[in-house]
Design a protein around this motif. Structure first.
Motif, PDB file in Angstrom:
ATOM      1  N   GLY A   1      -6.612   8.994  -3.679  1.00  0.00           N
ATOM      2  CA  GLY A   1      -6.284   8.036  -4.729  1.00  0.00           C
ATOM      3  C   GLY A   1      -7.228   6.928  -5.165  1.00  0.00           C
ATOM      4  N   MET A   2      -7.426   6.657  -6.378  1.00  0.00           N
ATOM      5  CA  MET A   2      -8.248   5.320  -6.752  1.00  0.00           C
ATOM      6  C   MET A   2      -7.642   4.887  -7.803  1.00  0.00           C
ATOM      7  SD  MET A   2     -12.313   4.911  -7.223  1.00  0.00           S
ATOM      8  CE  MET A   2     -12.572   6.478  -8.390  1.00  0.00           C
ATOM      9  N   GLY A   3      -7.561   3.486  -7.939  1.00  0.00           N
ATOM     10  CA  GLY A   3      -7.145   2.804  -9.165  1.00  0.00           C
ATOM     11  C   GLY A   3      -8.253   1.750  -9.575  1.00  0.00           C
ATOM     12  N   LEU A   4      -8.262   1.887 -10.950  1.00  0.00           N
ATOM     13  CA  LEU A   4      -9.426   0.736 -11.547  1.00  0.00           C
ATOM     14  C   LEU A   4      -8.527  -0.073 -12.453  1.00  0.00           C
ATOM     15  CD1 LEU A   4     -11.816   3.498 -13.084  1.00  0.00           C
ATOM     16  CD2 LEU A   4     -12.158   2.137 -10.615  1.00  0.00           C
ATOM     17  N   ASP A   5      -9.230  -1.403 -12.328  1.00  0.00           N
ATOM     18  CA  ASP A   5      -8.253  -2.486 -12.972  1.00  0.00           C
ATOM     19  C   ASP A   5      -9.782  -3.430 -13.454  1.00  0.00           C
ATOM     20  OD1 ASP A   5      -5.438  -2.168 -12.881  1.00  0.00           O
ATOM     21  OD2 ASP A   5      -5.865  -2.105 -10.784  1.00  0.00           O
ATOM     22  N   ARG A   6      -9.355  -4.322 -14.332  1.00  0.00           N
ATOM     23  CA  ARG A   6     -10.136  -5.452 -14.934  1.00  0.00           C
ATOM     24  C   ARG A   6      -9.798  -6.598 -14.154  1.00  0.00           C
ATOM     25  NH1 ARG A   6     -14.971  -5.117 -16.207  1.00  0.00           N
ATOM     26  NH2 ARG A   6     -14.724  -3.854 -17.929  1.00  0.00           N
ATOM     27  N   GLN A   7     -10.678  -7.428 -13.639  1.00  0.00           N
ATOM     28  CA  GLN A   7     -10.409  -8.643 -12.716  1.00  0.00           C
ATOM     29  C   GLN A   7     -11.031  -9.691 -13.245  1.00  0.00           C
ATOM     30  OE1 GLN A   7     -11.107  -9.770  -8.265  1.00  0.00           O
ATOM     31  NE2 GLN A   7      -8.949  -9.409  -8.286  1.00  0.00           N
ATOM     32  N   GLY A   8     -11.120 -10.523 -14.339  1.00  0.00           N
ATOM     33  CA  GLY A   8     -12.179 -11.538 -14.868  1.00  0.00           C
ATOM     34  C   GLY A   8     -13.073 -10.532 -15.558  1.00  0.00           C
ATOM     35  N   GLY A   9     -14.291 -10.657 -15.154  1.00  0.00           N
ATOM     36  CA  GLY A   9     -15.301  -9.711 -15.738  1.00  0.00           C
ATOM     37  C   GLY A   9     -16.046  -8.806 -14.957  1.00  0.00           C
ATOM     38  N   GLN A  10     -15.128  -8.609 -13.965  1.00  0.00           N
ATOM     39  CA  GLN A  10     -15.450  -7.302 -12.788  1.00  0.00           C
ATOM     40  C   GLN A  10     -14.263  -6.321 -12.698  1.00  0.00           C
ATOM     41  OE1 GLN A  10     -15.531  -9.832  -9.152  1.00  0.00           O
ATOM     42  NE2 GLN A  10     -17.869  -9.902  -9.143  1.00  0.00           N
ATOM     43  N   THR A  11     -15.010  -5.273 -12.197  1.00  0.00           N
ATOM     44  CA  THR A  11     -13.844  -4.109 -12.051  1.00  0.00           C
ATOM     45  C   THR A  11     -13.583  -3.972 -10.531  1.00  0.00           C
ATOM     46  OG1 THR A  11     -15.325  -2.869 -13.375  1.00  0.00           O
ATOM     47  CG2 THR A  11     -13.798  -1.734 -11.875  1.00  0.00           C
ATOM     48  N   GLN A  12     -12.121  -3.900 -10.583  1.00  0.00           N
ATOM     49  CA  GLN A  12     -11.701  -3.987  -9.144  1.00  0.00           C
ATOM     50  C   GLN A  12     -11.145  -2.582  -8.835  1.00  0.00           C
ATOM     51  OE1 GLN A  12      -8.211  -6.919  -7.881  1.00  0.00           O
ATOM     52  NE2 GLN A  12      -7.000  -5.116  -7.982  1.00  0.00           N
ATOM     53  N   VAL A  13     -11.715  -2.111  -7.787  1.00  0.00           N
ATOM     54  CA  VAL A  13     -11.405  -0.771  -7.478  1.00  0.00           C
ATOM     55  C   VAL A  13     -10.589  -0.943  -6.144  1.00  0.00           C
ATOM     56  CG1 VAL A  13     -12.446   1.278  -6.382  1.00  0.00           C
ATOM     57  CG2 VAL A  13     -13.619  -0.027  -8.113  1.00  0.00           C
ATOM     58  N   THR A  14      -9.344  -0.080  -6.363  1.00  0.00           N
ATOM     59  CA  THR A  14      -8.337   0.128  -4.982  1.00  0.00           C
ATOM     60  C   THR A  14      -8.217   1.684  -4.847  1.00  0.00           C
ATOM     61  OG1 THR A  14      -6.904  -1.555  -6.103  1.00  0.00           O
ATOM     62  CG2 THR A  14      -6.093  -0.130  -4.470  1.00  0.00           C
ATOM     63  N   VAL A  15      -8.589   1.914  -3.301  1.00  0.00           N
ATOM     64  CA  VAL A  15      -8.436   3.310  -2.883  1.00  0.00           C
ATOM     65  C   VAL A  15      -7.268   3.571  -2.030  1.00  0.00           C
ATOM     66  CG1 VAL A  15     -11.011   3.646  -3.180  1.00  0.00           C
ATOM     67  CG2 VAL A  15     -10.158   2.794  -1.097  1.00  0.00           C
ATOM     68  N   GLN A  16      -6.930   4.461  -2.188  1.00  0.00           N
ATOM     69  CA  GLN A  16      -5.810   5.091  -1.209  1.00  0.00           C
ATOM     70  C   GLN A  16      -6.403   6.076  -0.076  1.00  0.00           C
ATOM     71  OE1 GLN A  16      -2.065   7.815  -1.856  1.00  0.00           O
ATOM     72  NE2 GLN A  16      -1.523   5.812  -2.826  1.00  0.00           N
ATOM     73  N   ILE A  17      -6.317   5.341   1.187  1.00  0.00           N
ATOM     74  CA  ILE A  17      -7.010   6.301   2.288  1.00  0.00           C
ATOM     75  C   ILE A  17      -6.026   6.964   3.139  1.00  0.00           C
ATOM     76  CG2 ILE A  17      -8.595   5.992   4.238  1.00  0.00           C
ATOM     77  CD1 ILE A  17      -9.831   3.792   2.754  1.00  0.00           C
ATOM     78  N   VAL A  18      -6.136   8.160   3.605  1.00  0.00           N
ATOM     79  CA  VAL A  18      -5.156   8.871   4.454  1.00  0.00           C
ATOM     80  C   VAL A  18      -5.135   8.253   5.604  1.00  0.00           C
ATOM     81  CG1 VAL A  18      -4.504  11.079   5.280  1.00  0.00           C
ATOM     82  CG2 VAL A  18      -5.315  10.941   2.873  1.00  0.00           C
ATOM     83  N   ASN A  19      -4.264   8.085   6.521  1.00  0.00           N
ATOM     84  CA  ASN A  19      -4.234   7.761   8.025  1.00  0.00           C
ATOM     85  C   ASN A  19      -3.759   9.184   8.484  1.00  0.00           C
ATOM     86  OD1 ASN A  19      -4.641   5.000   7.566  1.00  0.00           O
ATOM     87  ND2 ASN A  19      -2.514   4.608   7.479  1.00  0.00           N
ATOM     88  N   PRO A  20      -4.946   9.912   9.309  1.00  0.00           N
ATOM     89  CA  PRO A  20      -4.512  11.229   9.600  1.00  0.00           C
ATOM     90  C   PRO A  20      -3.395  11.200  10.650  1.00  0.00           C
ATOM     91  CG  PRO A  20      -6.659  10.794   9.559  1.00  0.00           C
ATOM     92  CD  PRO A  20      -6.125   9.551   9.162  1.00  0.00           C
ATOM     93  N   GLY A  21      -3.497  10.440  11.729  1.00  0.00           N
ATOM     94  CA  GLY A  21      -2.377  10.491  12.825  1.00  0.00           C
ATOM     95  C   GLY A  21      -1.070  10.504  12.177  1.00  0.00           C
ATOM     96  N   GLU A  22      -0.868   9.820  11.265  1.00  0.00           N
ATOM     97  CA  GLU A  22       0.619   9.464  10.558  1.00  0.00           C
ATOM     98  C   GLU A  22       1.007  10.496   9.948  1.00  0.00           C
ATOM     99  OE1 GLU A  22       2.794   7.076  11.345  1.00  0.00           O
ATOM    100  OE2 GLU A  22       1.427   6.397  12.727  1.00  0.00           O
ATOM    101  N   VAL A  23      -0.105  11.017   9.129  1.00  0.00           N
ATOM    102  CA  VAL A  23       0.086  12.158   8.283  1.00  0.00           C
ATOM    103  C   VAL A  23       0.857  13.595   9.146  1.00  0.00           C
ATOM    104  CG1 VAL A  23      -0.550  14.029   6.551  1.00  0.00           C
ATOM    105  CG2 VAL A  23      -1.204  11.663   6.295  1.00  0.00           C
ATOM    106  N   ALA A  24      -0.149  13.801  10.370  1.00  0.00           N
ATOM    107  CA  ALA A  24       0.052  14.819  11.145  1.00  0.00           C
ATOM    108  C   ALA A  24       1.291  14.643  11.969  1.00  0.00           C
ATOM    109  CB  ALA A  24      -1.139  15.158  11.844  1.00  0.00           C
ATOM    110  N   SER A  25       1.763  13.598  11.940  1.00  0.00           N
ATOM    111  CA  SER A  25       2.884  13.328  13.002  1.00  0.00           C
ATOM    112  C   SER A  25       3.942  14.062  12.720  1.00  0.00           C
ATOM    113  CB  SER A  25       3.337  11.871  13.040  1.00  0.00           C
ATOM    114  OG  SER A  25       4.216  11.650  14.064  1.00  0.00           O
ATOM    115  N   LYS A  26       4.698  14.789  13.856  1.00  0.00           N
ATOM    116  CA  LYS A  26       5.980  15.530  13.838  1.00  0.00           C
ATOM    117  C   LYS A  26       7.051  14.677  14.115  1.00  0.00           C
ATOM    118  CE  LYS A  26       3.534  19.826  14.474  1.00  0.00           C
ATOM    119  NZ  LYS A  26       3.589  21.227  15.277  1.00  0.00           N
ATOM    120  N   LYS A  27       7.103  13.689  14.783  1.00  0.00           N
ATOM    121  CA  LYS A  27       8.081  12.744  15.031  1.00  0.00           C
ATOM    122  C   LYS A  27       8.795  12.096  13.819  1.00  0.00           C
ATOM    123  CE  LYS A  27       5.941  10.987  19.233  1.00  0.00           C
ATOM    124  NZ  LYS A  27       5.220   9.758  19.956  1.00  0.00           N
ATOM    125  N   ASP A  28       9.978  12.140  13.863  1.00  0.00           N
ATOM    126  CA  ASP A  28      10.843  11.685  12.759  1.00  0.00           C
ATOM    127  C   ASP A  28      10.379  10.059  12.396  1.00  0.00           C
ATOM    128  OD1 ASP A  28      12.729  11.496  10.847  1.00  0.00           O
ATOM    129  OD2 ASP A  28      14.275  10.919  12.234  1.00  0.00           O
TER     130      ASP A  28
END
Length: 399
Positions: free
Chosen positions: A36-63
């Motif tokens: 995922g990626m988000g784009l916002d305006r911060q002053g005169g700049q572009t703020q980029v926010t990225v959503q990165i996967v944590n593979p170990g947590e996604v694959a975890s079968k523990k409750d």
């Protein structure tokens, strides 16, 4: 000897081909997969926010998984999008890999200022495929949307992607816009575009905790609400739910949906729309353009909350006429909102050009004004196909 040399030559060429195919390989352990990626305006700049996967947590079968959330968000601000993506290396130990992007969220503030410049950087990025959806953060920033952890699907970007896709198929009050179509609309001088809005429901800060994922009723959720109406590259207004459905009926985007109408004698009847077909035709008469819309809708009776005998043809016909009128009003509402903002989100100008190219050459330079007072006629033909598993309302049985 010649045979030996031939085999040696073939082996050399084969080895070169195989080695050439690996020159730009990237090890998985060296990459941070952005979904995922988000784009916002911060002053005169572009703020980029990225959503990165944590593979170990996604694959975890523990409750409940481990101690870390299934995704991590990183954000930086720079003058251009590509600089911001490269600058992420100051906070990320791996190169951010964008080829698996599922959702791009644009903050409302940035959308109202204009998004043409930032979208130029997105469209030129060779790592990005064009099969992700683009939405607008309504009343908030894209960065805040990226931080919300969602139930059901561990990866919020996947949740946003799947929810929009399903809503588009079954509810018809949203628009699933992908990169190629969006760029095409932005570069079209006579057609404007739309994007679905996404809102944060509940207390936003509570949505950043893993506790939000473990509750039956989450503190916070992400929901699609409204459709952003763009004039050129700027967000100028919002279509509400009924107007958004009217837009989709005009554009021929409705395959399935549901709604209700008032029964002639009081009460309501719910309708299950199963198919629709829209035809839009342009015309120029005495220098004045006009548009005619023909809409055909097939629907079933989904629920009856009134006393009506569905075995009588006259009653069915009366309900069809009421449904036709309601659909007409929904489409007119969408057209009124677009005319108010002089934003041709329907591509009516293209229909005029198809019908009369010579007249269009005279009209196009003042199309905004012509569009704002354009004569649009609508003809709706709504037909019931099925009455459900019961013939009449259960209200009749109570008597």
């Amino acid at each position: 000897m010649r045979k030996y040399c031939a085999w040696l030559g073939l082996l050399t060429v084969g080895a070169a081909v195989l080695l050439a195919g690996c020159w730009d390989r990237r090890e998985l352990n060296d990459l941070a997969i952005a979904v995922g990626m988000g784009l916002d305006r911060q002053g005169g700049q572009t703020q980029v926010t990225v959503q990165i996967v944590n593979p170990g947590e996604v694959a975890s079968k523990k409750d409940g998984g481990g101690y870390s959330p299934p995704v991590t968000t990183l954000k930086v601000a720079e003058s251009t999008t590509i600089e911001a993506l490269r600058k992420l290396t100051v906070v990320a130990p791996r190169k951010v890999y964008m080829s698996h992007l599922r959702i791009l969220v644009i903050g409302e503030g940035l959308a109202r200022q204009g998004i043409l410049k930032v979208m130029d950087g997105i469209s030129r990025n060779h790592e990005l495929r064009s099969d992700f959806y683009i939405v607008v953060a309504k009343g908030t920033t894209a960065g805040q949307v990226m931080k919300i952890l969602t139930p059901i699907d561990k990866i919020p970007a996947n949740k946003m992607f799947s929810t929009l896709e399903m809503s588009d198929k079954l509810w018809a009050a949203t628009v699933s816009m992908q990169l190629d179509k969006f760029i095409s609309d932005l570069s079209n001088p006579t057609k404007d575009t739309v994007l679905t809005g996404i809102v944060i429901t509940g207390n936003g800060k509570s949505g950043q905790s893993k506790k939000n994922m473990s509750r039956i009723s989450p503190y916070v959720n992400l929901a699609y609400s409204g459709v952003a109406l763009f004039k050129e590259d700027k967000l100028v207004d919002w279509l509400n739910e009924e107007e958004a459905k009217g837009y989709n009926y005009i554009m021929g985007n409705v395959n399935n949906s549901a709604g209700h109408i008032a029964c002639p004698g009081g009460g309501t009847a719910a309708l299950d729309i199963t198919r629709s077909e829209s035809k839009v035709k342009g015309k120029v008469a005495r220098g004045q353009p006009s548009i005619h819309i023909d809409l055909f809708v097939e629907q079933n009776i989904g629920e009856v909350r009134c006393e009506v005998d569905l075995m009588k043809e006259a009653n069915i016909q009366a309900l069809e006429e009421i449904a036709e009128e309601k659909l007409t009003q929904m489409m007119k509402a969408a057209i009124r909102k677009a005319k108010k903002n002089k934003a041709d989100i329907f591509g009516f100008g293209e229909k005029i050009e198809d019908a009369d190219p010579k007249s269009w050459r005279k009209l196009k330079k003042d199309w905004d004004d012509y569009f704002s007072r354009l004569d649009v006629s609508i003809q709706v033909n709504a037909k019931f196909r099925r009455m459900g598993t019961t013939s009449n309302s259960l209200l009749d049985r109570e008597e």
